[in-house]
Design a protein around this motif. Structure first.
Motif, PDB file in Angstrom:
ATOM      1  N   VAL A 163       0.955  -1.212  -0.217  1.00 47.35           N
ATOM      2  CA  VAL A 163      -0.176   0.034   0.039  1.00 47.35           C
ATOM      3  C   VAL A 163       1.128   1.434   0.103  1.00 47.35           C
ATOM      4  O   VAL A 163       0.387   2.052  -0.843  1.00 47.35           O
ATOM      5  CB  VAL A 163      -0.903  -0.053   1.395  1.00 47.35           C
ATOM      6  CG1 VAL A 163      -1.735   1.385   1.238  1.00 47.35           C
ATOM      7  CG2 VAL A 163      -2.045  -1.080   1.094  1.00 47.35           C
ATOM      8  N   ARG A 164       2.103   1.282   0.907  1.00 47.87           N
ATOM      9  CA  ARG A 164       2.752   2.415   0.871  1.00 47.87           C
ATOM     10  C   ARG A 164       3.522   2.650  -0.369  1.00 47.87           C
ATOM     11  O   ARG A 164       3.703   3.704  -0.993  1.00 47.87           O
ATOM     12  CB  ARG A 164       3.784   2.336   2.124  1.00 47.87           C
ATOM     13  CG  ARG A 164       4.791   3.237   2.140  1.00 47.87           C
ATOM     14  CD  ARG A 164       5.772   3.255   3.187  1.00 47.87           C
ATOM     15  NE  ARG A 164       6.403   1.864   3.497  1.00 47.87           N
ATOM     16  CZ  ARG A 164       7.603   1.709   2.315  1.00 47.87           C
ATOM     17  NH1 ARG A 164       7.895   2.622   1.242  1.00 47.87           N
ATOM     18  NH2 ARG A 164       7.986   0.323   2.302  1.00 47.87           N
ATOM     19  N   MET A 165       4.060   1.430  -1.012  1.00 42.25           N
ATOM     20  CA  MET A 165       4.866   1.671  -2.184  1.00 42.25           C
ATOM     21  C   MET A 165       3.918   2.287  -3.468  1.00 42.25           C
ATOM     22  O   MET A 165       4.177   3.120  -4.190  1.00 42.25           O
ATOM     23  CB  MET A 165       5.468   0.294  -2.804  1.00 42.25           C
ATOM     24  CG  MET A 165       6.652  -0.043  -1.716  1.00 42.25           C
ATOM     25  SD  MET A 165       7.504  -1.381  -2.392  1.00 42.25           S
ATOM     26  CE  MET A 165       8.211  -0.861  -3.975  1.00 42.25           C
ATOM     27  N   LEU A 166       2.754   1.809  -3.494  1.00 46.87           N
ATOM     28  CA  LEU A 166       1.866   2.338  -4.487  1.00 46.87           C
ATOM     29  C   LEU A 166       1.447   3.846  -4.243  1.00 46.87           C
ATOM     30  O   LEU A 166       1.280   4.628  -5.003  1.00 46.87           O
ATOM     31  CB  LEU A 166       0.784   1.199  -4.402  1.00 46.87           C
ATOM     32  CG  LEU A 166       0.931   0.025  -5.231  1.00 46.87           C
ATOM     33  CD1 LEU A 166      -0.526  -1.089  -4.914  1.00 46.87           C
ATOM     34  CD2 LEU A 166       1.032  -0.170  -6.604  1.00 46.87           C
ATOM     35  N   ARG A 167       1.248   3.889  -3.183  1.00 47.80           N
ATOM     36  CA  ARG A 167       0.618   5.256  -2.738  1.00 47.80           C
ATOM     37  C   ARG A 167       1.843   6.375  -3.126  1.00 47.80           C
ATOM     38  O   ARG A 167       1.586   7.546  -3.563  1.00 47.80           O
ATOM     39  CB  ARG A 167       0.418   5.517  -1.243  1.00 47.80           C
ATOM     40  CG  ARG A 167      -1.093   5.088  -0.992  1.00 47.80           C
ATOM     41  CD  ARG A 167      -1.578   5.020   0.329  1.00 47.80           C
ATOM     42  NE  ARG A 167      -2.774   4.618   0.775  1.00 47.80           N
ATOM     43  CZ  ARG A 167      -3.208   4.445   2.059  1.00 47.80           C
ATOM     44  NH1 ARG A 167      -2.453   4.484   2.893  1.00 47.80           N
ATOM     45  NH2 ARG A 167      -4.672   3.947   2.078  1.00 47.80           N
ATOM     46  N   ASP A 168       3.075   5.839  -2.958  1.00 43.99           N
ATOM     47  CA  ASP A 168       4.255   6.619  -2.905  1.00 43.99           C
ATOM     48  C   ASP A 168       4.420   6.985  -4.566  1.00 43.99           C
ATOM     49  O   ASP A 168       5.063   8.034  -4.960  1.00 43.99           O
ATOM     50  CB  ASP A 168       5.570   6.187  -2.494  1.00 43.99           C
ATOM     51  CG  ASP A 168       5.334   6.358  -1.113  1.00 43.99           C
ATOM     52  OD1 ASP A 168       4.954   6.865  -0.360  1.00 43.99           O
ATOM     53  OD2 ASP A 168       6.419   5.471  -0.385  1.00 43.99           O
ATOM     54  N   THR A 169       3.864   6.321  -5.452  1.00 43.66           N
ATOM     55  CA  THR A 169       3.918   6.478  -6.990  1.00 43.66           C
ATOM     56  C   THR A 169       2.748   7.351  -7.303  1.00 43.66           C
ATOM     57  O   THR A 169       2.566   7.588  -8.505  1.00 43.66           O
ATOM     58  CB  THR A 169       3.929   5.057  -7.688  1.00 43.66           C
ATOM     59  OG1 THR A 169       2.443   4.541  -7.521  1.00 43.66           O
ATOM     60  CG2 THR A 169       4.813   4.125  -7.197  1.00 43.66           C
ATOM     61  N   GLY A 170       2.064   7.704  -6.412  1.00 43.59           N
ATOM     62  CA  GLY A 170       0.636   8.810  -6.734  1.00 43.59           C
ATOM     63  C   GLY A 170      -0.763   8.001  -6.800  1.00 43.59           C
ATOM     64  O   GLY A 170      -1.566   8.784  -7.068  1.00 43.59           O
ATOM     65  N   LEU A 171      -0.609   6.680  -6.701  1.00 40.04           N
ATOM     66  CA  LEU A 171      -1.984   6.047  -6.835  1.00 40.04           C
ATOM     67  C   LEU A 171      -2.900   6.065  -5.478  1.00 40.04           C
ATOM     68  O   LEU A 171      -2.246   5.979  -4.532  1.00 40.04           O
ATOM     69  CB  LEU A 171      -1.617   4.601  -7.436  1.00 40.04           C
ATOM     70  CG  LEU A 171      -0.915   4.468  -8.480  1.00 40.04           C
ATOM     71  CD1 LEU A 171      -0.767   2.616  -9.017  1.00 40.04           C
ATOM     72  CD2 LEU A 171      -1.397   5.005  -9.646  1.00 40.04           C
TER      73      LEU A 171
END
Length: 221
Positions: A163-171
């Protein structure tokens, strides 16, 4: 759903069915362009086509899985294009309305990784994240505006990290489905090692599966 499955091809199990249910509940836009990563027998690609996707592609690094997915699409007269190779190479330069992924995610000792051809269907490094991290990094480049990624994996390899990695990409990202199930044969065979690594509690013999959804929301103009 009865599917052709040659020896060595990962059979649809609880994770596959949980992901299919999440896809069904996601309400695909009519005519959506869909990509199924690590397709195996093609279960998710078939489901996407039946749910109204207009262009469905699937990819797997296993030649046997590609053959199985092509057969299962042909038997149902579904126009699914199945590619053999790494998903990053096969999908380069293309974007999709929906991407589904059930990648290998089972943690394994370094010396045992990919010890057999079948093990490529589940082995994913000591923390189980070898494929997950690559998918998280690639996700925004695979999705159209308003496109979504649906990815399933075990809680053993850190849903919060995904979740954190995907949010960090702007998703825009959240867990949309969960299911607990007993360990299968692979996890049972590694239970002692998983305990030693602190990945499971002593005596734990069940895992939680999660489906994570990530949406590419256009920036306000």
């Amino acid at each position: 759903m009865l599917l052709v499955r040659p020896p060595g091809v990962y059979p649809p199990q609880g994770d596959s069915h949980l992901l299919r249910d999440a896809l069904t509940n996601a309400a695909l836009p009519p005519g959506a362009a869909a990509l199924d990563v690590c397709t195996g027998t093609g279960l998710l690609a078939v489901a996407a086509a039946r749910l109204g996707a207009g262009q469905v592609s699937a990819v797997d690094i296993s030649a046997s899985a590609v053959l199985a997915a092509r057969c299962n699409a042909w038997l149902r007269r579904l126009p699914i294009r199945v590619h053999h190779g790494d998903f990053l190479s096969c999908a380069a330069g293309r974007r999709y309305d929906v991407v589904t992924a059930n990648p290998p995610y089972v943690p394994c000792p370094r010396h045992a990784a990919w010890s057999t051809r079948r093990a490529r269907s589940w082995d994913a490094g000591e923390d189980g994240r070898w494929y997950l991290d690559r998918l998280c990094a690639a996700a925004p480049h695979l999705l159209k505006a308003n496109g979504m990624l649906l990815m399933v994996h075990s809680a053993l390899c850190g849903p919060a990290v995904t979740v954190r990695m995907l949010r960090d990409t702007g998703l825009k990202t959240s867990v949309v489905a969960r299911r607990r199930q007993p360990f299968g044969p692979v996890l049972l065979s590694r239970a002692g090692w998983l305990e030693d690594q602190g990945l499971i509690a002593p005596g734990q013999r069940e895992e939680e599966l999660v489906v994570i959804r990530a949406d590419r929301v256009p920036s306000p103009s």
